[in-house]
Design a protein around this motif. Structure first.
Motif, short mmCIF file in Angstrom:
data_model
loop_
_atom_site.label_atom_id
_atom_site.label_comp_id
_atom_site.label_asym_id
_atom_site.label_seq_id
_atom_site.Cartn_x
_atom_site.Cartn_y
_atom_site.Cartn_z
N UNK A 188 -0.43 34.33 -49.17
CA UNK A 188 -1.53 33.68 -49.89
C UNK A 188 -1.06 32.99 -51.17
N UNK A 189 0.03 33.51 -51.78
CA UNK A 189 0.52 32.90 -53.02
C UNK A 189 1.52 31.78 -52.77
N UNK A 190 1.71 31.39 -51.49
CA UNK A 190 2.61 30.29 -51.18
C UNK A 190 4.05 30.68 -50.96
N UNK A 191 4.35 31.98 -50.94
CA UNK A 191 5.71 32.45 -50.71
C UNK A 191 5.99 32.56 -49.21
N UNK A 192 7.15 32.07 -48.78
CA UNK A 192 7.51 32.14 -47.37
C UNK A 192 7.78 33.59 -46.96
N UNK A 193 7.12 34.04 -45.92
CA UNK A 193 7.35 35.39 -45.36
C UNK A 193 8.36 35.24 -44.23
N UNK A 199 -0.49 23.67 -39.20
CA UNK A 199 -0.49 24.98 -38.56
C UNK A 199 0.55 25.04 -37.44
N UNK A 200 0.75 26.24 -36.92
CA UNK A 200 1.68 26.46 -35.82
C UNK A 200 1.26 25.67 -34.58
N UNK A 201 -0.03 25.66 -34.28
CA UNK A 201 -0.52 24.95 -33.10
C UNK A 201 -0.26 23.45 -33.22
N UNK A 202 -0.52 22.90 -34.40
CA UNK A 202 -0.29 21.46 -34.60
C UNK A 202 1.20 21.14 -34.54
N UNK A 203 2.02 22.01 -35.12
CA UNK A 203 3.46 21.79 -35.10
C UNK A 203 4.00 21.82 -33.66
N UNK A 204 3.51 22.76 -32.85
CA UNK A 204 3.91 22.81 -31.44
C UNK A 204 3.53 21.52 -30.72
N UNK A 205 2.32 21.07 -30.97
CA UNK A 205 1.83 19.84 -30.34
C UNK A 205 2.68 18.63 -30.75
N UNK A 206 3.01 18.56 -32.05
CA UNK A 206 3.83 17.47 -32.56
C UNK A 206 5.22 17.50 -31.93
N UNK A 207 5.82 18.69 -31.85
CA UNK A 207 7.15 18.81 -31.24
C UNK A 207 7.14 18.41 -29.77
N UNK A 208 6.09 18.76 -29.08
CA UNK A 208 6.01 18.41 -27.66
C UNK A 208 6.00 16.89 -27.45
N UNK A 209 5.52 16.16 -28.44
CA UNK A 209 5.53 14.69 -28.35
C UNK A 209 6.87 14.10 -28.77
N UNK A 210 7.37 14.53 -29.92
CA UNK A 210 8.60 13.91 -30.44
C UNK A 210 9.83 14.28 -29.62
N UNK A 211 9.83 15.45 -29.02
CA UNK A 211 11.03 15.91 -28.32
C UNK A 211 11.28 15.11 -27.04
N UNK A 229 2.22 26.71 -41.39
CA UNK A 229 1.41 27.21 -42.49
C UNK A 229 1.25 28.73 -42.44
N UNK A 230 1.24 29.28 -41.22
CA UNK A 230 1.08 30.72 -41.05
C UNK A 230 2.29 31.51 -41.55
N UNK A 231 3.40 30.81 -41.86
CA UNK A 231 4.61 31.50 -42.34
C UNK A 231 4.49 31.92 -43.80
N UNK A 275 9.36 35.22 -36.38
CA UNK A 275 8.56 35.37 -35.17
C UNK A 275 8.10 34.01 -34.64
N UNK A 276 7.59 33.19 -35.55
CA UNK A 276 7.13 31.85 -35.17
C UNK A 276 8.29 30.97 -34.72
N UNK A 277 9.43 31.15 -35.38
CA UNK A 277 10.62 30.39 -35.02
C UNK A 277 11.04 30.69 -33.57
N UNK A 278 10.97 31.96 -33.19
CA UNK A 278 11.33 32.36 -31.83
C UNK A 278 10.41 31.68 -30.81
#
Length: 466
Positions: free
Chosen positions: A412-417, A381-393, A407-409, A423-426
């Motif tokens: 339901x059918x697995x297509x990237x929106x 998820x976005x929250x986990x990715x943020x947490x991971x980046x805060x450690x690796x960076x 995952x929020x990107x 928005x999440x990238x920003x």
């Protein structure tokens, strides 16, 4: 009217020697080394001359030696070389590793114009092989790529030449690639090569149990092997007792591989439940370990974390190992063990989910030498990715990070929106800007329709790449 360039003095001397056999033989001790072996040899070869001083006087030219085919030309030139002896130097090494088909002409022209092209100028001298100090007067270095069903004409002629002179030379193969040849042909080649010279082996072939059984004894004799690549080994169709027996025969050979530093296994079916058996026979520290696209048990991961031979790893690649239902505590233990040396970590497509990521974060924080971290294909998820980046960076040496799109990107059918991803990238960019660093962070978005590789979104340049 074109003006013809007059021959050089060296060329005129060579032509004169080939016309006057008695003079050539009587003066061979005084001839300059610039004539050997290429300029004079090439001229003698083109004329089918048998009076080449000190070298070709013992060679009987076959009928095809007039130059109908490049393969025969090259093999004939090889067959003359071991006989060459000169007052000032004697041929001891013939290096046929990584040479182009035109290397004789390149050498000849380079000597004639007193320069060497970059490929020759930068060429490293071959290192000693284990048997170079023996009785053989000539060592021939080759690399073997066995990719066709049958031996090609060049390799057939070369091996025949070696077989006919087995007491006069030593055939040293440092790199062996087996990509597509029937094993009975491979066996005949392995019998001619000194196995303790081999330093790198790659087997990328769908071998079944009986063939792996035949290869196993040869592997055990490669005592100076430094790099081993095994890909697409499938013994899953055999019943358990038979499979266990051959796995035991295979893994015990690793006791003899005391120089092994780089070990790659891809799509190897017999590792499941047997990784501890293989690891227990590794007696030297590995620098690179890649176990990719294999099925492992949780107990295999635990044994991997306890193996003494992985404590100094620089590269750990576990791509495609499904870890979704595993406890990642063994992976945490492994990362803690290699934290002082690890430079490259790949956990792509392991199916790691949010609840598992926290287990490895403390250990990941200690990998201060890490330069590349790849985590694509894990549905977080976005929250986990943020947490991971805060450690690796915060890792000072890291230069490249590859992450999945949150995952929020995805719909339901697995297509990237793309609008949601933007928005999440920003938001992620806001996080990254808080740290001044030269790091490159890429997010996996899809697979490229042209090359089939993953396509990524680069936060630094704000565009896609693959």
């Amino acid at each position: 009217m074109s003006i013809r360039t007059p021959p050089r003095l060296l060329e005129l001397v060579g032509q004169s020697l080939l016309r006057h056999q008695a003079l050539a033989i009587s003066t061979q001790e005084e001839l300059p080394t610039e004539l050997f072996p290429s300029p004079l040899f090439m001229e003698a070869f083109s004329r089918r001359c048998t009076a080449y001083p000190g070298c070709l006087s013992q060679v009987r030219w076959p009928r095809w030696a007039s130059g109908e085919g490049p393969v025969q030309k090259r093999v004939l030139k090889f067959s003359a070389l071991p006989l060459f002896s000169h007052r000032r130097w004697k041929l001891q090494v013939l290096d046929l590793q990584d040479v182009c088909e035109n290397f004789w002409m390149v050498w000849s022209e380079a000597m004639a114009h007193e320069f060497f092209p970059n490929a020759m100028r930068n060429r490293k001298l071959v290192q000693d092989c284990p048997r170079m100090r023996g009785q053989q007067p000539l060592t021939v270095f080759i690399e073997l790529w066995l990719k066709n069903r049958t031996l090609d004409e060049y390799l057939t002629c070369l091996l025949l030449w070696v077989k006919q002179r087995k007491d006069l030379l030593h055939l040293c193969c440092k790199k062996l690639k087996i990509l597509g040849m029937p094993f009975h042909n491979i066996r005949s080649i392995l019998k001619m090569v000194n196995l303790d010279c081999i330093q790198e082996v790659e087997v990328n072939r769908k071998w079944i149990l009986p063939i792996l059984t035949q290869f196993t004894p040869y592997l055990g004799h490669m005592r100076n092997l430094q790099k081993l690549v095994l890909s697409h080994m499938d013994v899953s169709r055999y019943v358990s007792p038979e499979q266990k027996k051959i796995v035991t025969q295979f893994t015990t050979q690793f006791l003899k591989l005391r120089c092994l530093q780089k070990f790659y296994m891809n799509s190897v079916s017999f590792l499941e439940g047997h990784l501890d058996q293989l690891l227990s026979y590794l007696k030297t520290p590995l620098k690179i370990l890649a176990i990719t696209n294999c099925v492992l048990l949780e107990s295999d991961l635990r044994h991997l974390s306890q193996c003494p031979s992985v404590s100094q790893l620089k590269t750990l690649d576990l791509r495609g190992i499904r870890l979704a239902n595993f406890s990642l505590v063994p992976l945490q233990v492994l990362l803690e063990k290699v934290a002082a040396t690890l430079e490259y970590l790949d956990l792509d497509d392991c199916g790691i989910v949010d609840s598992q990521v926290n287990a490895i974060l403390p250990a990941l924080n200690r990998c201060f030498e890490l330069t590349t971290f790849s985590f694509c294909g894990n549905p977080i998820s976005m929250a986990t990715l943020e947490n991971l980046l805060c450690h690796t960076i915060r890792l000072n040496n890291i230069c490249l990070e590859l992450h999945p799109a949150p995952r929020e990107s995805y719909d339901a059918d697995g297509t990237l929106c793309w609008s949601r991803f933007a928005q999440l990238r920003a938001e992620l960019m806001g996080r990254v800007r808080d740290f001044r660093h030269p790091k490159r962070i890429l997010f996996c978005t899809d697979y490229c329709s042209h090359c089939g590789n993953r396509s990524f979104y680069d936060l630094e340049v704000d565009q896609c790449c693959c």
